[in-house]
Design a protein around this motif. Sequence first.
Motif, PDB file in Angstrom:
ATOM      1  N   GLU A   1      63.998 -73.509  56.142  1.00  0.00           N
ATOM      2  CA  GLU A   1      64.809 -74.056  55.047  1.00  0.00           C
ATOM      3  C   GLU A   1      65.365 -72.941  54.165  1.00  0.00           C
ATOM      4  O   GLU A   1      66.517 -72.989  53.733  1.00  0.00           O
ATOM      5  CB  GLU A   1      63.996 -75.031  54.177  1.00  0.00           C
TER       6      GLU A   1
ATOM      7  N   GLU B   1      68.522 -71.547  55.513  1.00  0.00           N
ATOM      8  CA  GLU B   1      69.708 -72.369  55.233  1.00  0.00           C
ATOM      9  C   GLU B   1      70.198 -72.129  53.802  1.00  0.00           C
ATOM     10  O   GLU B   1      71.392 -71.969  53.553  1.00  0.00           O
ATOM     11  CB  GLU B   1      69.365 -73.863  55.407  1.00  0.00           C
TER      12      GLU B   1
ATOM     13  N   GLU C   1      72.385 -76.885  63.713  1.00  0.00           N
ATOM     14  CA  GLU C   1      72.243 -76.054  62.507  1.00  0.00           C
ATOM     15  C   GLU C   1      72.621 -74.601  62.776  1.00  0.00           C
ATOM     16  O   GLU C   1      73.240 -73.942  61.952  1.00  0.00           O
ATOM     17  CB  GLU C   1      70.798 -76.128  61.974  1.00  0.00           C
TER      18      GLU C   1
ATOM     19  N   ARG D   1      75.517 -72.601  60.946  1.00  0.00           N
ATOM     20  CA  ARG D   1      75.235 -71.358  60.216  1.00  0.00           C
ATOM     21  C   ARG D   1      76.103 -70.212  60.738  1.00  0.00           C
ATOM     22  O   ARG D   1      76.637 -69.423  59.975  1.00  0.00           O
ATOM     23  CB  ARG D   1      73.749 -71.012  60.349  1.00  0.00           C
TER      24      ARG D   1
END
Length: 210
Positions: A76, A79, A159, A163
């Motif tokens: 997390e 991110e 993800e 990213r």
Amino acid sequence: MIIAIDGPAAAGKGTIAERLATHYHLPYLDTGLLYRAIGKEMAEGGIALDDSLAAGQVAARLDVSRLGDPNLRGHEAGELASRVAVHKQVREALLQFQRDFARRPGGAVLDGRDIGTAVCPDADIKIFVTASPEVRARRRTDELRAKGRDVAYERILAEIRERDARDSGRAVAPLKPARDAHLLDTTDKDIEAAFRAAVDIIERAKAERE
Ligand code: CDP
């Protein structure tokens, strides 16, 4: 000797950089931790991640003695890091610290996204570590499952792609290989093989210079 290692998420750059630092007896800075610490501090303080001015202020007073916090290493925080890393104010505030680290007597190993392009354009060796998004997502999924997290491969892949797009598409210091970077594709390499390939690159570059 300044060694700059860049590349996208889960390509293996952190492990390679750490092992190179041990091998060549150099200090090592994982620059992602700086962005992670800022993202985490903002999220915990309820500050909007897209507030570039506030992000710059958090970056300017960042306590680098707390980069060892294991909570920064989580998925997390990565991110959050990517979302605050888009701000020019944040990148400017972190630049001097990174450059001072690189210019230590004897040199240093730094890893990140923009070490070879923006932080240390004069680095002696630049390596850009890549791997296919699918292999990187598989590695990240396995890593998280080993920690007991129940994550879906498809979500992690999405993800990673998101990213990559954010890191490569941002206006300031986007993720891209420096013109003089050596490319190291780890898609078909385990850690040992990737590390050996990095040492080969460095030894060849050193020999050419002598
Ligand atoms: O290994 P992983 O990509 O998961 O994490 P990291 O290297 O700690 O980077 C986290 C995020 O910080 C990246 O997605 C980038 O957006 C940002 N970052 C950056 O912009 N510049 C750096 N020199 C290092 C990290």
